[in-house]
Write an enzyme that holds these catalytic residues in place. Sequence first.
Site, short mmCIF file in Angstrom:
data_model
loop_
_atom_site.label_atom_id
_atom_site.label_comp_id
_atom_site.label_asym_id
_atom_site.label_seq_id
_atom_site.Cartn_x
_atom_site.Cartn_y
_atom_site.Cartn_z
CD GLU A 13 -2.46 1.78 0.35
OE1 GLU A 13 -2.29 2.97 0.00
OE2 GLU A 13 -3.26 1.00 -0.21
NE ARG A 24 -15.08 4.72 2.22
CZ ARG A 24 -15.41 4.03 1.12
NH1 ARG A 24 -14.60 3.10 0.66
NH2 ARG A 24 -16.53 4.29 0.47
CE1 TYR A 43 -24.15 5.60 6.16
CE2 TYR A 43 -25.11 6.59 4.19
CZ TYR A 43 -24.02 6.04 4.86
OH TYR A 43 -22.80 5.94 4.21
CG ASP A 92 -13.51 2.10 -7.17
OD1 ASP A 92 -14.58 1.56 -7.53
OD2 ASP A 92 -13.45 2.92 -6.24
#
Length: 328
Positions: free
Chosen positions: A36, A108, A188, A245
């Site tokens: 990463e 997330r 939400y 993605d």
Amino acid sequence: MPSGTTEPLVVAGAGIGGLTAAVALAAHGIPCSVVERSPALAASGYGIQLPPNATRVLHDLGVSLDAVSLRPEAREIRRWSDGALIGRVPLGSAVVERYGAPYLTLRRADLLRVLLDAAGPVHFGRSWAGECPVIGADGLHSAVRGLMAPDAPEPIGFTAYRAVLPPVTGFPPVVTVWLGPGAHVVAYPVPGGLNLVLVGRPSLDGWHAPVRDLVRAAGPMRGFPLYTRPPLPAWHRDGSVVIGDAAHPMPPFLAQGAAQAIEDAFALPSYLHDLAAFEALRRPRTDRVAGASSAGGVEYHLPDGPRQRRRDEHIAAASLSGQDWLFT
């Protein structure tokens, strides 16, 4: 991908797709090394919706999100000017009964942390440097994608403004979407807060007062321009493959981007030696979801008029069974 190698596969990207791929590969007894380029796990506290087609996969991989998520009771679509209910689809127990998995809302960062715990070590601060084979799960700005085509992200003309508010007293345990001319707003609950997203023009003059109050309470909201990339001629080349993605970016209007990355990651280990078959399996699905997501960019933002009224009639008639193609 080549057979007979003793070297672990390289997964480029420690996002949702890359970490899920690492968990799925481990479940098949396939070693991998996750790299990463960021120095640490993304710390975003913004919310995310995970539909049952994603949570079912994570459950099958032994990943539990119960401690970090909520289960909204419904998805409600409301009118921009007065908050009138246009349509309501039950979630909660109805989704579990129909699809065998819950619909979740969470932060997330919490999802990434749980996936990281399940995936094992990640080499942060390292970029993919041409190792092959490689699984490119490195997102919209994927470097691995450059192996397949020399394209670049293209703006779709929308910006998503995001914020997480403290818990709002009286806000119902549902996903609420207000549709209006040129914009829509989504709110939400997530653990410890209320996730708020405004897509389109930031001015909400004339909108229902409770919606404007939420946006005002959020203060300055961070804007994220939305992008896409043209369809790839192929998702794989010379033993490398892209997922999520990096392969098929889609706008967020169906809340399916992360879910489709998770589906990709779950399917991939069974097709490492036949990447063409992997793409043949997954591409019709992601093409359909991406097409429906893109259509939302028009339908959600219609000005008042005959087309808007036809849209609202369709929403009012919708039921949970209409999501079978998406949630199954």
